[in-house]
Design a protein around this motif. Structure first.
Motif, PDB file in Angstrom:
ATOM      1  N   ALA A   1       0.839  -1.200   0.000  1.00 17.75           N
ATOM      2  CA  ALA A   1       0.000   0.000   0.000  1.00 17.75           C
ATOM      3  C   ALA A   1       0.871   1.246   0.000  1.00 17.75           C
ATOM      4  O   ALA A   1       2.060   1.195   0.332  1.00 17.75           O
ATOM      5  N   ALA A   2       0.238   2.347  -0.375  1.00 19.50           N
ATOM      6  CA  ALA A   2       0.842   3.674  -0.249  1.00 19.50           C
ATOM      7  C   ALA A   2      -0.267   4.602   0.216  1.00 19.50           C
ATOM      8  O   ALA A   2      -1.415   4.474  -0.219  1.00 19.50           O
ATOM      9  N   GLY A   3       0.066   5.502   1.131  1.00 18.78           N
ATOM     10  CA  GLY A   3      -0.995   6.368   1.633  1.00 18.78           C
ATOM     11  C   GLY A   3      -0.504   7.380   2.629  1.00 18.78           C
ATOM     12  O   GLY A   3       0.679   7.744   2.643  1.00 18.78           O
ATOM     13  N   VAL A   4      -1.423   7.799   3.480  1.00 13.42           N
ATOM     14  CA  VAL A   4      -1.123   8.837   4.451  1.00 13.42           C
ATOM     15  C   VAL A   4      -1.942   8.601   5.716  1.00 13.42           C
ATOM     16  O   VAL A   4      -3.009   7.990   5.674  1.00 13.42           O
ATOM     17  N   GLU A   5      -1.404   9.091   6.807  1.00 14.03           N
ATOM     18  CA  GLU A   5      -2.116   9.078   8.082  1.00 14.03           C
ATOM     19  C   GLU A   5      -2.104  10.494   8.621  1.00 14.03           C
ATOM     20  O   GLU A   5      -1.054  11.148   8.634  1.00 14.03           O
ATOM     21  N   VAL A   6      -3.282  10.976   9.032  1.00 15.68           N
ATOM     22  CA  VAL A   6      -3.377  12.313   9.624  1.00 15.68           C
ATOM     23  C   VAL A   6      -4.064  12.208  10.974  1.00 15.68           C
ATOM     24  O   VAL A   6      -4.853  11.288  11.211  1.00 15.68           O
ATOM     25  N   GLU A   7      -3.742  13.142  11.830  1.00 17.81           N
ATOM     26  CA  GLU A   7      -4.366  13.211  13.144  1.00 17.81           C
ATOM     27  C   GLU A   7      -4.767  14.646  13.409  1.00 17.81           C
ATOM     28  O   GLU A   7      -3.974  15.563  13.180  1.00 17.81           O
ATOM     29  N   ARG A   8      -6.000  14.810  13.880  1.00 12.90           N
ATOM     30  CA  ARG A   8      -6.506  16.138  14.197  1.00 12.90           C
ATOM     31  C   ARG A   8      -7.224  16.084  15.537  1.00 12.90           C
ATOM     32  O   ARG A   8      -7.706  15.049  15.961  1.00 12.90           O
ATOM     33  N   ARG A   9      -7.329  17.243  16.183  1.00 13.71           N
ATOM     34  CA  ARG A   9      -7.941  17.341  17.515  1.00 13.71           C
ATOM     35  C   ARG A   9      -9.001  18.425  17.516  1.00 13.71           C
ATOM     36  O   ARG A   9      -8.842  19.455  16.877  1.00 13.71           O
ATOM     37  N   ASN A  10     -10.071  18.167  18.234  1.00 11.92           N
ATOM     38  CA  ASN A  10     -11.095  19.188  18.437  1.00 11.92           C
ATOM     39  C   ASN A  10     -10.513  20.276  19.329  1.00 11.92           C
ATOM     40  O   ASN A  10     -10.081  20.003  20.444  1.00 11.92           O
ATOM     41  N   ARG A  11     -10.508  21.499  18.873  1.00 11.23           N
ATOM     42  CA  ARG A  11      -9.929  22.605  19.641  1.00 11.23           C
ATOM     43  C   ARG A  11     -10.781  22.993  20.842  1.00 11.23           C
ATOM     44  O   ARG A  11     -10.274  23.488  21.814  1.00 11.23           O
ATOM     45  N   HIS A  12     -12.090  22.775  20.743  1.00  4.98           N
ATOM     46  CA  HIS A  12     -12.973  23.242  21.820  1.00  4.98           C
ATOM     47  C   HIS A  12     -12.895  22.387  23.080  1.00  4.98           C
ATOM     48  O   HIS A  12     -13.353  22.805  24.116  1.00  4.98           O
ATOM     49  N   LEU A  13     -12.292  21.216  22.989  1.00  4.80           N
ATOM     50  CA  LEU A  13     -12.174  20.379  24.179  1.00  4.80           C
ATOM     51  C   LEU A  13     -10.914  20.752  24.937  1.00  4.80           C
ATOM     52  O   LEU A  13      -9.837  20.871  24.372  1.00  4.80           O
ATOM     53  N   SER A  14     -11.023  20.912  26.215  1.00  3.03           N
ATOM     54  CA  SER A  14      -9.895  21.397  27.010  1.00  3.03           C
ATOM     55  C   SER A  14      -9.077  20.286  27.630  1.00  3.03           C
ATOM     56  O   SER A  14      -8.101  20.542  28.315  1.00  3.03           O
TER      57      SER A  14
END
Length: 140
Positions: free
Chosen positions: A125-138
């Motif tokens: 396979a070839a691809g990508v992994e991304v990670e994001r976070r909800n900013r409103h959660l403290s």
């Protein structure tokens, strides 16, 4: 590279995941990719906040679907996004999937991996992994 813990008592989070969802996608920048849909494998990892973050261990709570992030609804959103039309970049698809997961306010962090499975004959396979976070959660 160190990965954060998705199920974490200190942050009062549970780990919800979808493993190895294989779908047919219209994806790619090259002309031949516009004409031939291809297989993609998608993995989703979500850190989900518990109902009662003050406790070191959340109460068991009601045995009701409404109190948790429903993995079927996540899979249905993923399928809908993948089949919505042509996407040029796996990065764009992964970002859209993260955004859809983070639409649920209980999702603290979303990690999405998108892999094109048939792109190279000598690679799995070839691809990508991304990670994001909800900013409103403290939660840290």
């Amino acid at each position: 590279m160190e990965h954060p813990r998705y199920a974490d008592a200190a942050r009062a989070t549970r780990h919800m995941f979808i493993r190895d969802l294989v779908l047919i996608a219209s994806i790619g920048v090259y002309a031949h990719e516009h004409d031939a849909p291809q297989r993609v494998r998608i993995n989703v990892d979500l850190a989900v906040t518990e109902e009662e973050p003050r406790l070191s261990r959340p109460a068991v709570g009601q045995d009701e679907l409404s109190r948790v992030v429903d993995y079927e609804s996540i899979v249905n959103r993923v399928r809908s996004i993948v089949t919505a039309g042509h996407v040029q970049l796996v990065e764009t698809l992964a970002e859209r999937l993260c955004e859809a997961c983070l639409a649920d306010p209980r999702v603290y962090t979303a990690r999405v991996r998108v892999e094109k499975l048939d792109i190279f004959p000598d690679a799995a396979a070839a691809g990508v992994e991304v990670e994001r976070r909800n900013r409103h959660l403290s939660t840290p």
